[in-house]
Write a protein that holds these residues in place. Structure first.
Motif, short mmCIF file in Angstrom:
data_model
loop_
_atom_site.label_atom_id
_atom_site.label_comp_id
_atom_site.label_asym_id
_atom_site.label_seq_id
_atom_site.Cartn_x
_atom_site.Cartn_y
_atom_site.Cartn_z
N VAL A 36 30.37 38.69 -24.57
CA VAL A 36 30.57 40.10 -24.88
C VAL A 36 29.47 40.53 -25.85
O VAL A 36 29.24 39.88 -26.87
CB VAL A 36 31.97 40.31 -25.51
CG1 VAL A 36 32.08 41.68 -26.17
CG2 VAL A 36 33.05 40.16 -24.45
N VAL A 37 28.76 41.60 -25.49
CA VAL A 37 27.73 42.15 -26.37
C VAL A 37 28.27 43.46 -26.93
O VAL A 37 28.53 44.41 -26.19
CB VAL A 37 26.41 42.41 -25.61
CG1 VAL A 37 25.32 42.87 -26.57
CG2 VAL A 37 25.97 41.17 -24.84
N LEU A 38 28.46 43.51 -28.24
CA LEU A 38 28.95 44.73 -28.89
C LEU A 38 27.79 45.39 -29.59
O LEU A 38 27.24 44.83 -30.55
CB LEU A 38 30.05 44.40 -29.90
CG LEU A 38 31.39 43.90 -29.38
CD1 LEU A 38 32.35 43.66 -30.53
CD2 LEU A 38 31.98 44.91 -28.40
N PHE A 39 27.43 46.57 -29.14
CA PHE A 39 26.33 47.30 -29.77
C PHE A 39 26.90 48.46 -30.57
O PHE A 39 27.76 49.20 -30.09
CB PHE A 39 25.36 47.85 -28.71
CG PHE A 39 24.18 48.56 -29.33
CD1 PHE A 39 23.00 47.87 -29.59
CD2 PHE A 39 24.25 49.91 -29.68
CE1 PHE A 39 21.91 48.52 -30.19
CE2 PHE A 39 23.16 50.57 -30.26
CZ PHE A 39 22.00 49.87 -30.52
N GLY A 40 26.39 48.64 -31.79
CA GLY A 40 26.69 49.86 -32.55
C GLY A 40 27.81 49.75 -33.55
O GLY A 40 28.40 50.77 -33.92
N LEU A 41 28.11 48.55 -34.03
CA LEU A 41 29.16 48.42 -35.03
C LEU A 41 28.65 48.88 -36.39
O LEU A 41 27.55 48.53 -36.81
CB LEU A 41 29.62 46.96 -35.16
CG LEU A 41 30.74 46.52 -34.22
CD1 LEU A 41 30.23 46.41 -32.81
CD2 LEU A 41 31.34 45.21 -34.69
N HIS A 42 29.47 49.65 -37.08
CA HIS A 42 29.14 50.03 -38.45
C HIS A 42 29.43 48.86 -39.40
O HIS A 42 30.18 47.94 -39.05
CB HIS A 42 29.95 51.27 -38.86
CG HIS A 42 29.58 52.49 -38.06
ND1 HIS A 42 30.40 53.59 -37.97
CD2 HIS A 42 28.48 52.79 -37.31
CE1 HIS A 42 29.82 54.53 -37.23
NE2 HIS A 42 28.66 54.05 -36.80
N SER A 43 28.89 48.95 -40.61
CA SER A 43 29.06 47.84 -41.57
C SER A 43 30.53 47.48 -41.79
O SER A 43 30.88 46.31 -41.84
CB SER A 43 28.48 48.20 -42.94
OG SER A 43 27.34 48.93 -42.83
N CYS A 44 31.37 48.52 -41.93
CA CYS A 44 32.79 48.24 -42.21
C CYS A 44 33.42 47.42 -41.09
O CYS A 44 34.21 46.50 -41.35
CB CYS A 44 33.56 49.54 -42.44
SG CYS A 44 33.49 50.68 -41.04
N ASP A 45 33.05 47.73 -39.84
CA ASP A 45 33.63 46.99 -38.71
C ASP A 45 33.08 45.56 -38.62
O ASP A 45 33.77 44.65 -38.15
CB ASP A 45 33.39 47.74 -37.40
CG ASP A 45 34.46 48.81 -37.16
OD1 ASP A 45 35.47 48.80 -37.88
OD2 ASP A 45 34.30 49.63 -36.25
N ILE A 46 31.84 45.38 -39.06
CA ILE A 46 31.29 44.02 -39.07
C ILE A 46 32.03 43.19 -40.11
O ILE A 46 32.41 42.04 -39.84
CB ILE A 46 29.77 44.05 -39.34
CG1 ILE A 46 29.05 44.64 -38.11
CG2 ILE A 46 29.23 42.66 -39.66
CD1 ILE A 46 27.57 44.88 -38.30
N VAL A 47 32.29 43.77 -41.27
CA VAL A 47 33.08 43.03 -42.27
C VAL A 47 34.50 42.81 -41.75
O VAL A 47 35.09 41.74 -41.96
CB VAL A 47 33.07 43.76 -43.64
CG1 VAL A 47 33.95 43.03 -44.65
CG2 VAL A 47 31.64 43.87 -44.17
N GLY A 48 35.03 43.81 -41.04
CA GLY A 48 36.35 43.64 -40.43
C GLY A 48 36.39 42.43 -39.51
O GLY A 48 37.33 41.64 -39.54
N LEU A 49 35.34 42.26 -38.71
CA LEU A 49 35.28 41.08 -37.82
C LEU A 49 35.16 39.79 -38.62
O LEU A 49 35.74 38.77 -38.26
CB LEU A 49 34.08 41.19 -36.88
CG LEU A 49 34.28 41.96 -35.58
CD1 LEU A 49 33.03 41.81 -34.71
CD2 LEU A 49 35.50 41.46 -34.81
N ARG A 50 34.41 39.85 -39.71
CA ARG A 50 34.29 38.63 -40.54
C ARG A 50 35.66 38.26 -41.13
O ARG A 50 35.99 37.08 -41.26
CB ARG A 50 33.27 38.85 -41.65
CG ARG A 50 31.84 38.94 -41.13
CD ARG A 50 30.86 39.25 -42.25
NE ARG A 50 30.94 38.27 -43.31
CZ ARG A 50 30.53 38.51 -44.57
NH1 ARG A 50 30.01 39.68 -44.89
NH2 ARG A 50 30.64 37.57 -45.48
N ILE A 51 36.44 39.28 -41.46
CA ILE A 51 37.80 39.00 -41.98
C ILE A 51 38.64 38.38 -40.87
O ILE A 51 39.36 37.40 -41.08
CB ILE A 51 38.43 40.30 -42.54
CG1 ILE A 51 37.73 40.70 -43.85
CG2 ILE A 51 39.93 40.12 -42.75
CD1 ILE A 51 38.15 42.04 -44.42
N MET A 52 38.53 38.92 -39.66
CA MET A 52 39.28 38.34 -38.53
C MET A 52 38.84 36.90 -38.29
O MET A 52 39.67 36.02 -38.05
CB MET A 52 39.06 39.15 -37.26
CG MET A 52 39.56 40.57 -37.31
SD MET A 52 41.30 40.73 -37.75
CE MET A 52 42.09 40.23 -36.25
#
Ligand code: SF4
Ligand code: SF4
Length: 344
Positions: A88-104
Motif C-alpha cells: 500500500v502506497v499512501l501519498f499525502g499524509l500530514h505530520s499529525c497522521d504520520i505520528v498517528g501511524l507511529r502511535i499505532m
C-alpha cells in the motif's frame, strides 16, 4: 537526511510511477465538506491542499472489520486468514497522521506484534505532505506539527514544486529510480520552505505546548466541564472512529448456517458505546455517559512513550465530525486552565 526538489508537473509523473510500486491511495474530495484517502486512479484528482480526511490512515493496516480466522468445530481446527501480501502506497499524509501511524505501530508492533497489522504495515510506503492549519487544528501544541520519522518521503510545498525530505532507504530508492524527475535544492528553495513554515506557524490559533495537560486532567477529574459536555454527547462514537490513534476493537465469532463452521471477526469498537464497558454479570465498568466521556479525555491525553507525545495528535477530526458540536480542543483548554486562549 537527503533533500531533493520536484516540480509540480513532475509530481504528477512521480505519482503515476508510484502506481507501479503498489496500490496508491491519496487524499481526494468525497463530499462538500469531506476528503478521504482513496485509490488514485486519475492523478489529477488528488487534493493537495486538503485539510484532513474523514477516515484516518490507520484503516489501511487495521481495517474496521476483518476476519482473523475461520474454524471448523467438528475437526477442532483453525484456519488463519492472513492479509494479502500487497504494497500500500499512501501519498499525502500530514505530520499529525504520520505520528498517528507511529502511535499505532507502537501498539500493534510492540514485543507481541499483531500479525495482521504487521503484515500490512511492513509492505507500506508512506509519503508525507505539508499543510496549512484550519480552525480545528492544534497539532502544534501537541508538538507534532513537524515530523522527523515515520515517512519514506515528505513533500514540502514550494511556489513552483516541492522540497522533498528523504526519510528511509525506501525513500532513497524511490527518488533514485526517478532521478530524472528530481533536482538539487537551491538556496532559494530553502528560503521558500522556511517562509512557508513561518506562514504556517502564524496560522495556528493556539501557541505553547500542552505537555502538562495530562497532569491537569488527572488533578481535575471532577471538573464541571464533564457534566456539561457529556450531557450533549450522543454516544455515537464518531470521535473515536475518525481518530487516527483509536485502537479499541471487539472480537466476535460468527457461526455459519451449517452450525459447524464459522469465522472470528475483529471490528472496531468505541469507548463511547455503552456496550464497551459491559462484562458478564451484567456489570458495566463505565455505566454512565459521563464515565465514558471522561475516559476518552484521559485516554487521548495519556503519554505514548515511543513517540513521546500524547495519544491525541491534534488533527481536529473529533471536533469537526462531532454531530453534537462538541469541541475537544476548547474543552481541553478549559480543563487545562488555558481559558484565556479559548478562541471564539
Ligand atoms: S462524536 Fe460527539 S456526540 Fe459522538 S460520541 Fe463523540 S463526543 Fe459524543
Ligand atoms: S482526539 Fe481528536 S484531535 Fe486528537 S487525534 Fe483523536 S481525532 Fe484528532
Amino acid at each position: 537526511m537527503r533533500y531533493v526538489k520536484i516540480s509540480k508537473a513532475d509530481t504528477y509523473q512521480f505519482l503515476e510511477r508510484l502506481k507501479r510500486r503498489g496500490t496508491l491511495y491519496a487524499p481526494q474530495k468525497v463530499s462538500e465538506l469531506s476528503y478521504d484517502f482513496k485509490l488514485l486512479e486519475d492523478v489529477k484528482e488528488i487534493a493537495f491542499g486538503y485539510p484532513r480526511t474523514i477516515r484516518p490512515p490507520r484503516r489501511f493496516f487495521y481495517p474496521a472489520e476483518e476476519t482473523l480466522f475461520t474454524f471448523d468445530t467438528t475437526r477442532v481446527e483453525l484456519y488463519e486468514k492472513m492479509p494479502e501480501d500487497e504494497t500500500v502506497v499512501l501519498f499525502g499524509l500530514h505530520s499529525c497522521d504520520i505520528v498517528g501511524l507511529r502511535i499505532m505501530d507502537s501498539e500493534f508492533m510492540d514485543e507481541t506484534p499483531d500479525p495482521y497489522y504487521q503484515q500490512r504495515r511492513k509492505n507500506s510506503i508512506v509519503i508525507g505532505l505539508s499543510c496549512l492549519p484550519d480552525e480545528y487544528c492544534f497539532c502544534n501544541v501537541r508538538r507534532v506539527d513537524f515530523v522527523d520519522a515515520g515517512f519514506d518521503l515528505f513533500f514540502h510545498e514550494l511556489p513552483d514544486g516541492y522540497l522533498v525530505r528523504v526519510g528511509t532507504v525506501t525513500g532513497h530508492k524511490l527518488t533514485d529510480e526517478s532521478s530524472d524527475l528530481f533536482t538539487r535544492v537551491t538556496e532559494q528553495d530553502i528560503n521558500e520552505m522556511r517562509a512557508f513554515e513561518t506562514k504556517r506557524a502564524g496560522m495556528f490559533r493556539l501557541n505553547g505546548n500542552w505537555d502538562s495537560l495530562r497532569y491537569q486532567l488527572e488533578l481535575r477529574m471532577g471538573h464541571p466541564m464533564y457534566d456539561r459536555e457529556a450531557e450533549k454527547c450522543l454516544g455515537c462514537g464518531n470521535c473515536t472512529i475518525t481518530c487516527p490513534t483509536c485502537r479499541c476493537y471487539d472480537v466476535k465469532d460468527i457461526p455459519s448456517i451449517d452450525g459447524r463452521t464459522g469465522e472470528r471477526v475483529r471490528v472496531w469498537d468505541s469507548c463511547q458505546f455503552r456496550s464497551h464497558g459491559l462484562v458478564a454479570g451484567p456489570h458495566n465498568f463505565r455505566e454512565s455517559k459521563k464515565d465514558r466521556f471522561v475516559n476518552r479525555y484521559m485516554c487521548k491525553n495519556a503519554y505514548n512513550r515511543t513517540t513521546t507525545t500524547a495519544y491525541c495528535v491534534g488533527c481536529g477530526r473529533c471536533t469537526q465530525f462531532c454531530p453534537a458540536g462538541i469541541s475537544f480542543m476548547k474543552n481541553l483548554m478549559e480543563i487545562g486552565g488555558y481559558v484565556e486562549m479559548i478562541p471564539e
